[in-house]
Design an enzyme around this catalytic site. Structure first.
Site, PDB file in Angstrom:
ATOM      1  CE1 TYR A 127      -3.862   2.238   0.213  1.00 24.01           C
ATOM      2  CE2 TYR A 127      -2.501   3.451   1.774  1.00 24.01           C
ATOM      3  CZ  TYR A 127      -3.606   3.384   0.942  1.00 24.01           C
ATOM      4  OH  TYR A 127      -4.455   4.465   0.831  1.00 24.01           O
ATOM      5  CD  GLN A 189     -11.440   2.824  -0.119  1.00 28.71           C
ATOM      6  OE1 GLN A 189     -11.493   2.857   1.108  1.00 28.71           O
ATOM      7  NE2 GLN A 189     -11.426   3.919  -0.856  1.00 28.71           N
ATOM      8  CG  ASN A 212      -5.746   7.297   6.573  1.00 29.68           C
ATOM      9  OD1 ASN A 212      -5.999   6.111   6.757  1.00 29.68           O
ATOM     10  ND2 ASN A 212      -6.398   8.030   5.690  1.00 29.68           N
ATOM     11  CB  SER A 237       4.421  10.246  10.029  1.00 23.37           C
ATOM     12  OG  SER A 237       5.823  10.135  10.110  1.00 23.37           O
ATOM     13  CG  HIS A 262       4.387  12.775   6.870  1.00 23.59           C
ATOM     14  ND1 HIS A 262       4.395  12.223   5.612  1.00 23.59           N
ATOM     15  CD2 HIS A 262       5.646  12.649   7.346  1.00 23.59           C
ATOM     16  CE1 HIS A 262       5.612  11.785   5.332  1.00 23.59           C
ATOM     17  NE2 HIS A 262       6.391  12.028   6.361  1.00 23.59           N
ATOM     18  CD  GLU A 326       6.852   6.589  11.543  1.00 22.28           C
ATOM     19  OE1 GLU A 326       6.725   6.105  10.408  1.00 22.28           O
ATOM     20  OE2 GLU A 326       6.257   7.629  11.906  1.00 22.28           O
ATOM     21  CD  GLU A 414       4.330 -31.140  27.124  1.00 18.32           C
ATOM     22  OE1 GLU A 414       3.822 -31.521  26.044  1.00 18.32           O
ATOM     23  OE2 GLU A 414       5.139 -30.203  27.214  1.00 18.32           O
ATOM     24  CG  HIS A 419       2.926 -35.981  21.500  1.00 16.55           C
ATOM     25  ND1 HIS A 419       1.587 -35.873  21.286  1.00 16.55           N
ATOM     26  CD2 HIS A 419       3.489 -34.847  21.001  1.00 16.55           C
ATOM     27  CE1 HIS A 419       1.325 -34.715  20.690  1.00 16.55           C
ATOM     28  NE2 HIS A 419       2.470 -34.068  20.502  1.00 16.55           N
TER      29      HIS A 419
END
Length: 431
Positions: A127, A189, A212, A237, A262, A326, A414, A419
Site C-alpha cells: 500500500y 477499501q 492514515n 507519522s 505529513h 517511529e 504432559e 506423542h
C-alpha cells in the site's frame, strides 16, 4: 505547540502528553473501517466503485493500471526525479541486501540434523499512500525488499488522483522495483480488496505499507480475521527529538515540521533539558511554518504536539522508551554514546546532520516503521518481512536412539500418550 515541564505533570497528565491523536478517536475509526471492509467482502468490485466514488470522486471501470498508463507515467516523470529514485533504490538495495537472512543447518546431537530454510512469501500486497501527497518513496521502500526476497507476485494499491489516474512518480517507482500490477485504490477499501480479493484484485498473503488511521485499522482488522498477515501497525507519522543545549534550533524545528506536514494526525515531540532551547525552537517553528506550502496541515498536527522540558537527558530517554517513537532524532553532541539508552524506536537519526528526511528518501534504511508505540515489539520493514522461515529436522536410527528418551519423558509429563508412542515405536525398531 504545547510547552510542558515533565516533572510538574501528574501521572495522568504525563500519559495525556504522550497520547497520539489517532488514539483519541480509535472507536469511531474501528466502526467506520469495519463497515467498509464488510461492504468489500460482500460486493467486491461493485463496493470498491461505490466507495471510490464516495471518497475519491471517481468510479473507474478498471482499477488496474494499464500498460498505456505506465508508459504515460514514464514520459511524465522528469529525468531528475527518475534519477533520484534510481539512486535511492540502489542505496535501499545495498542496505537491505546486507541484512538478508540466510538458511543454516546444525547437528544438535549425533544423527539429529536441524535446518532453517528461507522462502519468499508467495503473493504480497503493498500500500502506497497518495492522499494529500503521493509517496513514490514508499513504493521503493516496499518494492526493493520484496524484489530481493523473490516474492512470486507483488500487488500494489495507491489512491487515484482527481482525474482517475495514479500518480506517475509512484508508477515509475513501482516499475523500478519490478512491480507491474498496480491498482488505483486507496484507503481501508484497498486493504480489504488485497486481503479478501475481488474479481479485479487478487487476495494477498501479507500486506505492507503505511497509511492514515483508517488504513492502519483496516490492516489490523483483516489480520485479526485471519484474511492476511500484516507487516506492522504503521499509521500516522511521528517523530521524537531529544536535544541538548548545543542543538541547532533551526535544524530541530525543521525536523519537527517535516513530520507535522505529513498529516493532521501526525505528532511531533521535543524533549530537552535546556529551557532556552525550547523557546528558540518554538520561535523557529513559527518562522518556518509560515513558509510551508502545507502549513495548514502542519498547524493541525502541531495542536497535538509537545515541547517538553525534562530534568535530564537520562529522563528524556526514559520518556522516549515509554513513547516508543517511529522516528527518534538524537540532536546531541555525542549521539552515538547515547545509543545504549535506546530501547524502543523504529529508526534512529544521530547528530545534527542526519535529518529524518534522509531516512524517508535515500539513506538506504526503510521508512515503513512501527507507529503508535508498536516499536516496543515491532521492527521496520526488511527483506525478512517478505519471507517465511521454515524449520526442518531429520533423525537417523542413531539420532532417535540418542534423544528419544528425552522426548518420551516430556510427553509423559504432559500427558500425551500418542506423542510418547510415536517415539517409542521407532526406538523399538532402532534397538
Amino acid at each position: 505547540m504545547n510547552l510542558l515541564q515533565w516533572n510538574q505533570l501528574d501521572t495522568d497528565a504525563q500519559a495525556d502528553a504522550l497520547q497520539r491523536p489517532a488514539q483519541a478517536v480509535a472507536a469511531r475509526t474501528r466502526e467506520s473501517v469495519a463497515a467498509l471492509i464488510a461492504a468489500v467482502r460482500e460486493d467486491g468490485d461493485a463496493a470498491l466503485r461505490e466507495i471510490s466514488l464516495r471518497f475519491d470522486g471517481i468510479a473507474p471501470e478498471s482499477f488496474e493500471v494499464s500498460d498505456e498508463e505506465f508508459a504515460a507515467a514514464e514520459r511524465a516523470v522528469p529525468a531528475e526525479l527518475r534519477q533520484a529514485m534510481i539512486d535511492a533504490a540502489e542505496r535501499i538495495r545495498v542496505f537491505h541486501k546486507a541484512g538478508m537472512s540466510q538458511g543454516y543447518a546444525v547437528e544438535t546431537a549425533p544423527g539429529v540434523r536441524c535446518e532453517r530454510m528461507v522462502r519468499a512469501i508467495g503473493r504480497v500486497g503493498l500500500y502506497v499512500p497518495a492522499g494529500s501527497a503521493p509517496l513514490p518513496s514508499t513504493a521503493l521502500m516496499l518494492g526493493v525488499p520484496a524484489q530481493l526476497a523473490g516474492c512470486r507476485e507483488v500487488v500494489l494499491c495507491t489512491p487515484p488522483r482527481k482525474d482517475g489516474t495514479a500518480d506517475p512518480a509512484v508508477l515509475v517507482a513501482a516499475r523500478l522495483t519490478g512491480v507491474d500490477r498496480v491498482f488505483k485504490l486507496g484507503g481501508a477499501q484497498a486493504i480489504a480488496a488485497m486481503a479478501y480479493g475481488t474479481d479485479s484484485v487478487p487476495a494477498c498473503d501479507k500486506l505492507f505499507g503505511p497509511g492514515n488511521s483508517y488504513v492502519t485499522e483496516a490492516k489490523q482488522q483483516v489480520a485479526q480475521d485471519g484474511a492476511a498477515a500484516i507487516d506492522m501497525p504503521a499509521g500516522p507519522s511521528e517523530v521524537l527529538v531529544i536535544a541538548d543545549a548545543g542543538a541547532n534550533p533551526a535544524f530541530v524545528a525543521a525536523d519537527l515540521l517535516s513530520q507535522a506536514e505529513h498529516g493532521p494526525d501526525s505528532q511531533v515531540l521535543l524533549l530537552t533539558d535546556d529551557a532556552a532551547l525550547l523557546e528558540r525552537v518554538e520561535a523557529q517553528v513559527q518562522t518556518q511554518l509560515a513558509q510551508l506550502s502545507r502549513a495548514d496541515i502542519a498547524t493541525q498536527a502541531l495542536d497535538s504536539s509537545r515541547l517538553i522540558l525534562v530534568e535530564s537527558l537520562v529522563q528524556a530517554f526514559q520518556i522516549s522508551n515509554r513513547y516508543a517513537p517511529e522516528h527518534l532524532i538524537l540532536a546531541l553532541r555525542e549521539p552515538r554514546d547515547w545509543l545504549p539508552q535506546v530501547e524502543a524506536a523504529g529508526s534512529v537519526f544521530l547528530g545534527d546532520y542526519t535529518p529524518e528526511a534522509l531516512g524517508d528518501y535515500c539513506s538506504g534504511t526503510n521508512h515503513v516503521l512501527p507507529t503508535a508505540g508498536a516499536a516496543r515489539a515491532y521492527s521496520g520493514v526488511s527483506v525478512s518481512s517478505f519471507q517465511n522461515m521454515i524449520s526442518v529436522q531429520q533423525a537417523t536410527v542413531e539420532g532417535i536412539a540418542g534423544i528419544g528418551d528425552s522426548a518420551r519423558v516430556l510427553a509423559r509429563a504432559e500427558g500425551l500418550d500418542a506423542h510418547e508412542n510415536a517415539v517409542a515405536l521407532r526406538m523399538e525398531t532402532a534397538a
